[in-house]
Design a protein around this motif. Structure first.
Motif, PDB file in Angstrom:
ATOM      1  N   PHE A 178       0.840  -1.201   0.000  1.00 19.22           N
ATOM      2  CA  PHE A 178       0.000   0.000   0.000  1.00 19.22           C
ATOM      3  C   PHE A 178       0.875   1.252   0.000  1.00 19.22           C
ATOM      4  CE2 PHE A 178      -3.598  -2.571   0.583  1.00 19.22           C
ATOM      5  CZ  PHE A 178      -4.749  -1.802   0.630  1.00 19.22           C
ATOM      6  N   ALA A 179       1.899   1.247   0.864  1.00 16.56           N
ATOM      7  CA  ALA A 179       2.746   2.429   1.028  1.00 16.56           C
ATOM      8  C   ALA A 179       3.473   2.780  -0.269  1.00 16.56           C
ATOM      9  CB  ALA A 179       3.752   2.190   2.158  1.00 16.56           C
ATOM     10  N   VAL A 180       4.005   1.775  -0.955  1.00 13.12           N
ATOM     11  CA  VAL A 180       4.727   2.035  -2.209  1.00 13.12           C
ATOM     12  C   VAL A 180       3.795   2.649  -3.249  1.00 13.12           C
ATOM     13  CG1 VAL A 180       5.870   0.922  -4.162  1.00 13.12           C
ATOM     14  CG2 VAL A 180       6.492   0.282  -1.835  1.00 13.12           C
ATOM     15  N   LEU A 181       2.605   2.080  -3.390  1.00  5.21           N
ATOM     16  CA  LEU A 181       1.654   2.590  -4.383  1.00  5.21           C
ATOM     17  C   LEU A 181       1.207   4.020  -4.045  1.00  5.21           C
ATOM     18  CD1 LEU A 181      -0.537  -0.616  -4.903  1.00  5.21           C
ATOM     19  CD2 LEU A 181       1.101   0.371  -6.518  1.00  5.21           C
ATOM     20  N   ILE A 182       1.030   4.300  -2.768  1.00  5.14           N
ATOM     21  CA  ILE A 182       0.599   5.648  -2.371  1.00  5.14           C
ATOM     22  C   ILE A 182       1.742   6.649  -2.512  1.00  5.14           C
ATOM     23  CG2 ILE A 182      -0.238   7.027  -0.424  1.00  5.14           C
ATOM     24  CD1 ILE A 182      -1.765   4.522   0.511  1.00  5.14           C
ATOM     25  N   LEU A 183       2.967   6.219  -2.224  1.00  5.05           N
ATOM     26  CA  LEU A 183       4.121   7.116  -2.390  1.00  5.05           C
ATOM     27  C   LEU A 183       4.359   7.470  -3.850  1.00  5.05           C
ATOM     28  CD1 LEU A 183       6.685   5.641   0.167  1.00  5.05           C
ATOM     29  CD2 LEU A 183       5.623   7.909   0.252  1.00  5.05           C
ATOM     30  N   LEU A 184       3.955   6.604  -4.759  1.00  4.37           N
ATOM     31  CA  LEU A 184       4.116   6.891  -6.183  1.00  4.37           C
ATOM     32  C   LEU A 184       3.162   7.982  -6.651  1.00  4.37           C
ATOM     33  CD1 LEU A 184       4.578   3.267  -7.618  1.00  4.37           C
ATOM     34  CD2 LEU A 184       6.315   5.061  -7.417  1.00  4.37           C
ATOM     35  N   GLN A 185       2.155   8.337  -5.847  1.00  6.79           N
ATOM     36  CA  GLN A 185       1.166   9.337  -6.293  1.00  6.79           C
ATOM     37  C   GLN A 185       1.714  10.768  -6.334  1.00  6.79           C
ATOM     38  OE1 GLN A 185      -2.456   8.777  -4.048  1.00  6.79           O
ATOM     39  NE2 GLN A 185      -2.656   6.635  -4.677  1.00  6.79           N
ATOM     40  N   PRO A 186       2.477  11.344  -5.463  1.00  8.44           N
ATOM     41  CA  PRO A 186       2.939  10.885  -4.158  1.00  8.44           C
ATOM     42  C   PRO A 186       2.050  11.443  -3.040  1.00  8.44           C
ATOM     43  CG  PRO A 186       4.199  12.800  -4.824  1.00  8.44           C
ATOM     44  CD  PRO A 186       3.149  12.606  -5.879  1.00  8.44           C
ATOM     45  N   ASP A 187       2.014  10.709  -1.902  1.00  9.81           N
ATOM     46  CA  ASP A 187       1.196  11.127  -0.757  1.00  9.81           C
ATOM     47  C   ASP A 187       1.803  10.550   0.524  1.00  9.81           C
ATOM     48  OD1 ASP A 187      -0.698  11.854   1.057  1.00  9.81           O
ATOM     49  OD2 ASP A 187      -2.390  10.905   0.057  1.00  9.81           O
ATOM     50  N   LEU A 188       2.805  11.231   1.058  1.00 10.72           N
ATOM     51  CA  LEU A 188       3.490  10.751   2.258  1.00 10.72           C
ATOM     52  C   LEU A 188       2.599  10.816   3.488  1.00 10.72           C
ATOM     53  CD1 LEU A 188       6.063   9.714   3.600  1.00 10.72           C
ATOM     54  CD2 LEU A 188       6.827  12.101   3.839  1.00 10.72           C
ATOM     55  N   GLY A 189       1.703  11.803   3.545  1.00 13.12           N
ATOM     56  CA  GLY A 189       0.828  11.960   4.711  1.00 13.12           C
ATOM     57  C   GLY A 189      -0.026  10.735   4.971  1.00 13.12           C
ATOM     58  N   THR A 190      -0.628  10.187   3.908  1.00 12.19           N
ATOM     59  CA  THR A 190      -1.466   8.992   4.061  1.00 12.19           C
ATOM     60  C   THR A 190      -0.634   7.794   4.495  1.00 12.19           C
ATOM     61  OG1 THR A 190      -3.085   9.755   2.437  1.00 12.19           O
ATOM     62  CG2 THR A 190      -2.976   7.387   2.831  1.00 12.19           C
ATOM     63  N   VAL A 191       0.584   7.678   3.971  1.00 15.99           N
ATOM     64  CA  VAL A 191       1.466   6.580   4.365  1.00 15.99           C
ATOM     65  C   VAL A 191       1.773   6.644   5.854  1.00 15.99           C
ATOM     66  CG1 VAL A 191       3.789   5.615   4.063  1.00 15.99           C
ATOM     67  CG2 VAL A 191       2.472   6.338   2.075  1.00 15.99           C
ATOM     68  N   VAL A 192       1.999   7.841   6.370  1.00 16.64           N
ATOM     69  CA  VAL A 192       2.282   8.011   7.807  1.00 16.64           C
ATOM     70  C   VAL A 192       1.061   7.629   8.640  1.00 16.64           C
ATOM     71  CG1 VAL A 192       2.851   9.686   9.597  1.00 16.64           C
ATOM     72  CG2 VAL A 192       4.043   9.771   7.407  1.00 16.64           C
ATOM     73  N   VAL A 193      -0.133   8.047   8.202  1.00 15.96           N
ATOM     74  CA  VAL A 193      -1.358   7.698   8.919  1.00 15.96           C
ATOM     75  C   VAL A 193      -1.541   6.178   8.959  1.00 15.96           C
ATOM     76  CG1 VAL A 193      -3.879   7.838   8.895  1.00 15.96           C
ATOM     77  CG2 VAL A 193      -2.524   9.881   8.450  1.00 15.96           C
ATOM     78  N   LEU A 194      -1.358   5.519   7.819  1.00 17.01           N
ATOM     79  CA  LEU A 194      -1.487   4.065   7.756  1.00 17.01           C
ATOM     80  C   LEU A 194      -0.461   3.384   8.663  1.00 17.01           C
ATOM     81  CD1 LEU A 194      -2.081   3.350   3.953  1.00 17.01           C
ATOM     82  CD2 LEU A 194      -3.719   3.101   5.809  1.00 17.01           C
ATOM     83  N   PHE A 195       0.755   3.925   8.699  1.00 17.05           N
ATOM     84  CA  PHE A 195       1.795   3.337   9.544  1.00 17.05           C
ATOM     85  C   PHE A 195       1.425   3.432  11.019  1.00 17.05           C
ATOM     86  CE2 PHE A 195       5.729   3.730  12.037  1.00 17.05           C
ATOM     87  CZ  PHE A 195       6.337   2.518  11.717  1.00 17.05           C
ATOM     88  N   LEU A 218      12.318   0.983  12.083  1.00 17.40           N
ATOM     89  CA  LEU A 218      12.372   0.895  10.623  1.00 17.40           C
ATOM     90  C   LEU A 218      11.485   1.958   9.985  1.00 17.40           C
ATOM     91  CD1 LEU A 218      13.411  -0.680   8.149  1.00 17.40           C
ATOM     92  CD2 LEU A 218      11.406  -2.149   8.355  1.00 17.40           C
ATOM     93  N   GLY A 219      10.309   2.179  10.567  1.00 17.66           N
ATOM     94  CA  GLY A 219       9.391   3.187  10.041  1.00 17.66           C
ATOM     95  C   GLY A 219       9.960   4.589  10.151  1.00 17.66           C
ATOM     96  N   VAL A 220      10.556   4.899  11.294  1.00 14.35           N
ATOM     97  CA  VAL A 220      11.157   6.230  11.498  1.00 14.35           C
ATOM     98  C   VAL A 220      12.315   6.437  10.530  1.00 14.35           C
ATOM     99  CG1 VAL A 220      12.416   7.685  13.131  1.00 14.35           C
ATOM    100  CG2 VAL A 220      10.425   6.383  13.907  1.00 14.35           C
ATOM    101  N   ALA A 221      13.172   5.419  10.394  1.00 15.00           N
ATOM    102  CA  ALA A 221      14.320   5.528   9.487  1.00 15.00           C
ATOM    103  C   ALA A 221      13.863   5.724   8.042  1.00 15.00           C
ATOM    104  CB  ALA A 221      15.188   4.276   9.602  1.00 15.00           C
ATOM    105  N   THR A 222      12.818   4.987   7.636  1.00 12.42           N
ATOM    106  CA  THR A 222      12.293   5.127   6.270  1.00 12.42           C
ATOM    107  C   THR A 222      11.738   6.527   6.042  1.00 12.42           C
ATOM    108  OG1 THR A 222      11.714   2.774   6.257  1.00 12.42           O
ATOM    109  CG2 THR A 222      10.689   4.166   4.587  1.00 12.42           C
ATOM    110  N   PHE A 223      11.018   7.058   7.039  1.00 18.74           N
ATOM    111  CA  PHE A 223      10.464   8.408   6.917  1.00 18.74           C
ATOM    112  C   PHE A 223      11.579   9.436   6.743  1.00 18.74           C
ATOM    113  CE2 PHE A 223       9.263  12.410   8.982  1.00 18.74           C
ATOM    114  CZ  PHE A 223       8.155  12.753   8.232  1.00 18.74           C
ATOM    115  N   VAL A 224      12.638   9.309   7.533  1.00 16.35           N
ATOM    116  CA  VAL A 224      13.760  10.253   7.441  1.00 16.35           C
ATOM    117  C   VAL A 224      14.397  10.191   6.054  1.00 16.35           C
ATOM    118  CG1 VAL A 224      16.067  10.778   8.310  1.00 16.35           C
ATOM    119  CG2 VAL A 224      14.223  10.235   9.918  1.00 16.35           C
ATOM    120  N   LEU A 225      14.584   8.974   5.537  1.00 17.98           N
ATOM    121  CA  LEU A 225      15.185   8.826   4.208  1.00 17.98           C
ATOM    122  C   LEU A 225      14.291   9.409   3.111  1.00 17.98           C
ATOM    123  CD1 LEU A 225      16.642   5.195   4.453  1.00 17.98           C
ATOM    124  CD2 LEU A 225      17.920   7.349   4.413  1.00 17.98           C
ATOM    125  N   LEU A 226      12.980   9.203   3.245  1.00 11.47           N
ATOM    126  CA  LEU A 226      12.052   9.760   2.253  1.00 11.47           C
ATOM    127  C   LEU A 226      12.098  11.283   2.249  1.00 11.47           C
ATOM    128  CD1 LEU A 226       8.965   7.413   2.782  1.00 11.47           C
ATOM    129  CD2 LEU A 226      10.373   7.571   0.720  1.00 11.47           C
TER     130      LEU A 226
END
Length: 404
Positions: A178-195, A218-226
């Motif tokens: 889900f996160a990959v498909l939503i990030l391709l839109q892109p929409d980081l906010g929704t990915v954070v809510v889902l996480f 892992l989630g925090v590290a991924t967010f920082v990298l994004l």
């Protein structure tokens, strides 16, 4: 004996709701079997949102279309859609959602793929599917459906989740897709809510602490990298840390929002008297509508809105506790998930507008302009009303069974 399949009759009874009745959960004869205070809070916020959208959107509507009531008319249609959605969701038993949680997840997954190819692009983001005059933001659907899917999974695989690492990482794999498909839109906010919803539900389901901590890190590290590898996200973070360094560039939106709060003082400038909405504050009727509320209604208005949203979130979590006591785990997880969703999205929206968090583009639940957000939030809270209704019916049946 009451029939467990009886439907809600929310509007068949008179609206004889005094203050004591709104705060009471008594199941006295003749009283409707649903949470009246919860429903009143939701309807109240929607009505308040309609007023604030009308107030905040007039300058933008005039600039774009020449009709100051353009967004108001559209918002009325969205509210009509909310009524239709409410009746449809209330008609289905909770067991329907549990049985079909996997199919619903698969359907939304297909829509998330479709939106990347045939979706409508707005401001560089491809997030909407257009069906005639209706435009749906699929990522909003993903929030609700993913909570329902997670609730169903946690019920089916509860033992595996607690005892086997495989049971923990299966839903994480679905979340990752889900996160990959939503990030391709892109929409980081929704990915954070889902996480946040995923992590919270796994924790409540009793996931092992080591797995839980690894997932959080892992989630925090991924967010920082994004954030680090996307220039526009990095600009949002740096502007949030010091918006006054570039008040007419990257920090413009936040500085205008802070000015709106500053003008609001204790009791505000009065409804309709905001200056910042006059083409100064971008997204005044959507992402930053809370700043307009602060300017027009002041600190008092802000507190009332926040208390009402907090009440809805707490009521949802309380419903989760009650369902758990009655051995209704699916209903419990759904209630927890929706409560966490409403609470977290409110915190992010308000935090972004007051400069405590970076801008994420998340709406203020039940208040901001936007059909997708309103419709999906309506579906989510109406499912909670249905859950509470079935819980109360079963309690009445149990009492009648003991007395018969």
């Amino acid at each position: 004996m009451a029939n467990s399949e009886q439907q809600l009759s929310l509007f068949k009874r008179g609206l004889n709701w005094t203050l004591p009745s709104l705060l009471s959960d008594d199941h006295t004869p003749g009283m409707p079997l649903y949470d009246r205070s919860f429903l009143v809070a939701i309807v109240g916020l929607m009505c308040f949102g309609f007023v604030m959208v009308m107030s905040a959107s007039m300058p933008e509507a005039t600039k774009l279309t020449g009709d100051p009531l353009y967004f108001m008319y559209r918002h009325v249609l969205y509210l009509v859609g909310c009524v239709v959605i409410a009746f449809v969701v209330l008609k289905f038993e909770v067991s329907y959602w549990e049985k079909n949680s996997g199919m619903l997840m698969l359907a939304v997954l297909i829509l998330l793929i479709a939106v990347l190819f045939i979706g409508t692009s707005v401001n560089g983001a491809r997030r909407w599917l257009s069906i005639g005059p209706i435009r749906i933001q699929v990522a909003e659907m993903a929030k609700f459906v993913f909570i329902v899917y997670m609730a169903g999974y946690l019920v089916r695989r509860h033992g595996e989740l607690r005892e086997n690492r495989k049971g923990f990482y299966k839903p994480i794999g679905v979340y990752g897709l889900f996160a990959v498909l939503i990030l391709l839109q892109p929409d980081l906010g929704t990915v954070v809510v889902l996480f946040v919803c995923t992590v919270s539900l796994l924790f409540l389901a009793g996931a092992r602490l080591t797995d839980f901590m690894v997932l959080v890190l892992l989630g925090v590290a991924t967010f920082v990298l994004l954030v680090l590898f996307e220039p526009y996200r990095m600009r949002r973070v740096t502007s949030f840390m010091d918006p006054w360094e570039d008040p007419f560039g990257s920090g413009y939106q936040l500085t205008q929002s802070l000015m709106a709060y500053g003008r609001g003082d204790w009791f505000g400038q009065g409804l309709g008297n905001s200056i910042q909405k006059l083409a100064y504050l971008p997204e005044a009727h959507t992402d930053f509508i809370f700043a307009v509320i602060g300017e027009e209604l002041g600190f008092t208005g802000i507190i009332v809105v926040l208390c009402t949203l907090f009440f809805i979130a707490i009521r949802a979590i309380r419903l989760g506790n009650l369902c758990l006591k009655m051995q209704r785990p699916f209903e419990s997880y759904v209630s927890y998930g929706v409560g966490i969703w409403v609470c977290f999205q409110t915190v992010v929206n308000v935090g972004a507008s007051i400069g405590m968090l970076p801008t994420k583009g998340l709406t203020l639940p039940f208040i901001s302009y936007g059909g997708s957000s309103l419709w999906i939030m309506t579906a989510a809270v109406m499912l909670l009303v249905r859950i509470d209704h079935e819980r109360r019916v079963s309690l009445v049946q149990a009492v009648q069974g003991r007395t018969s």
